[in-house]
Design a protein around this motif. Structure first.
Motif, mmCIF file in Angstrom:
data_model
loop_
_atom_site.group_PDB
_atom_site.id
_atom_site.type_symbol
_atom_site.label_atom_id
_atom_site.label_comp_id
_atom_site.label_asym_id
_atom_site.label_seq_id
_atom_site.Cartn_x
_atom_site.Cartn_y
_atom_site.Cartn_z
ATOM 1 N N PRO A 20 93.232 26.000 -16.664
ATOM 2 C CA PRO A 20 93.824 24.650 -16.651
ATOM 3 C C PRO A 20 93.872 24.026 -18.037
ATOM 4 N N VAL A 88 93.252 20.693 -8.811
ATOM 5 C CA VAL A 88 94.543 21.332 -9.072
ATOM 6 C C VAL A 88 95.369 21.410 -7.789
ATOM 7 N N LEU A 91 96.900 18.124 -7.185
ATOM 8 C CA LEU A 91 98.029 17.909 -8.090
ATOM 9 C C LEU A 91 99.285 18.586 -7.558
ATOM 10 N N ALA A 92 99.116 19.764 -6.952
ATOM 11 C CA ALA A 92 100.263 20.472 -6.386
ATOM 12 C C ALA A 92 100.881 19.711 -5.216
ATOM 13 N N MET A 103 100.190 14.015 -14.981
ATOM 14 C CA MET A 103 99.601 15.192 -15.605
ATOM 15 C C MET A 103 98.497 14.817 -16.587
ATOM 16 N N THR A 110 90.294 17.067 -15.006
ATOM 17 C CA THR A 110 90.007 18.496 -15.071
ATOM 18 C C THR A 110 89.120 18.818 -16.257
ATOM 19 N N TRP A 165 107.025 22.117 -10.151
ATOM 20 C CA TRP A 165 105.684 21.522 -10.114
ATOM 21 C C TRP A 165 104.759 22.166 -9.094
ATOM 22 N N THR A 168 103.789 25.882 -9.568
ATOM 23 C CA THR A 168 102.952 26.061 -10.762
ATOM 24 C C THR A 168 101.493 25.731 -10.474
ATOM 25 N N PHE A 169 101.238 24.561 -9.894
ATOM 26 C CA PHE A 169 99.858 24.166 -9.664
ATOM 27 C C PHE A 169 99.249 24.868 -8.455
#
Length: 409
Positions: A20, A88, A91-92, A103, A110, A165, A168-169
């Protein structure tokens, strides 16, 4: 536990930290530059890594307390890994239209969790590795961390560009979960009371700073990596300003960074074990300085993208070598009962120095131009090597125990 088992365990733990952190420090500047933010604004994002600079404040608490049944270090590492995965994953699942602001908040949280997890992880490394294993051990640690950073800052940047987005997360959360499996299966031995030293108290970091020869060593640590940080913070904006696409930057940083950074970390560890701590620190430092200077020509417009690729290769290679050489000596300076605190204080000095250099890098590059900026970075790096040579010549390196001699033919 075998040497191979120790190295594998530590590699996955440091990879989990770098994953991360790599995305938020490597990919975020690229995305910000793509949106037209200024170089000083990009430089200020490095303040999001502030927990890494302040973790020495709570390191004595982490060093002192832990579950004897679950493992002194493992009882901290596993819960913190779980929190990272949850962050994480959350966040996704959030609205990607909130963009960079979200972010940045995620990066700060994080970093707080990862910085705290780094304390028991460093302590575990000090506990597990013998003097002879420390060169290679630090090489594998840095290699694992760099692999994580390259995946986060290179591969996941490509995924972000192509898939967006959530994918990715989601991928980042899955990779973090996989990296947690080895420490979940690891059974930490109870701490053996080999010395009369007590674990550090709440202000244990002050005791570290009061140790003989430590002030000069702190200054050496700060200066040794500051030049590299000053220079490397502006590499990604330079690539954007040279017209490279997100995918091209991801491939350049990812492929080149993976191969060169991994090789450099392992070479640095081998150098520390084969040639000795002094020769490794000075030799790798000189190579790092020359590699930073290698950015001057392409930054001035000579050589095009091919020259930038060569400079990037050399900077990742020599940066990994110099970092491992320094970290090996930092581990040698740790005492047995306060290994996590001792190492964390030194690591925080590195973070503060490199963070300050990175934050100021945007102002330097904007006022001096890219070419002079990289020239200044090389000069600062050279000053760190000169101070290291002076410290060795006068016997001012604060070792808690004498490392085993270099391997002879």
């Amino acid at each position: 536990m075998t040497t191979r088992g120790k190295l594998g365990l530590l590699a996955t733990l440091y990879l989990a930290q770098g994953l991360p952190f790599g995305f938020f420090t490597q990919a975020l500047p690229v995305l910000m530059r793509k949106q037209g933010l200024s170089l000083p604004e990009i430089g200020f994002t490095h303040l999001l890594a502030l927990p890494w600079a302040l973790k020495f404040l709570w390191a004595p608490f982490v060093d002192r307390f832990g579950s004897a049944a679950f493992g002194r270090r493992r009882s901290w590492i596993l819960p913190l890994q779980a929190v990272s995965i949850l962050l994480v994953t959350g966040l996704a699942l959030t609205d990607p239209r909130k963009g960079l602001a979200l972010m940045m908040v995620a990066a700060l949280l994080t970093n707080l969790v990862a910085a705290t997890q780094d304390i028991p992880t460093d302590g575990l490394a000090v506990d597990l590795l013998s003097d002879r294993e420390r060169g290679l051990g630090n090489g594998v640690q840095v290699a694992g961390y760099r692999v994580g950073m390259i995946i986060g800052g290179g591969f996941l940047l490509i995924v972000f560009d192509r898939a967006g987005w959530r994918v990715t997360f989601g991928a980042m959360a899955a990779l973090l979960a996989l990296a947690t499996l080895p420490v979940a299966l690891f059974r930490e031995r109870p701490s053996a009371a080999k010395t009369k030293e007590e674990p550090p108290g709440a202000l244990g970091w002050i005791d570290v700073l009061k140790r003989p020869r430590m002030p000069l060593w702190i200054g050496l640590i700060a200066l040794y990596k500051a030049g590299d940080a000053l220079a490397s913070a502006m590499v990604k904006p330079l690539l954007v300003d040279r017209g490279m696409s997100l995918e091209d930057i991801g491939l350049l940083i990812g492929v080149v960074g993976f191969c060169a950074g991994l090789a450099g970390a392992l070479l640095g560890g081998y150098s520390a074990s084969r040639f000795g701590r002094k020769q490794a620190l000075l030799g790798c430092g000189v190579l790092q300085m020359l590699a930073i200077a290698g950015y001057i020509a392409p930054a001035a417009g000579y050589g095009g993208n091919a020259a930038l690729a060569v400079a990037c290769t050399l900077e990742h290679l020599t940066g990994g070598m110099a970092t491992v050489a320094l970290f090996t000596l930092m581990m040698d300076a740790c005492r047995e009962q306060s290994g996590a605190t001792d190492y964390t204080v030194q690591a925080c000095v590195v973070v503060i120095a490199t963070g300050a250099a990175a934050v100021g890098s945007g102002f330097v590059a904007e006022n001096l131009g890219y070419a002079r900026h990289f020239g200044l970075g090389a000069l600062v790096s050279g000053a760190g090597v000169a101070l290291a040579a002076l410290a060795f010549a006068r016997g001012l390196i604060p070792l808690s125990r004498s490392p085993e001699p270099a391997i002879s033919n």
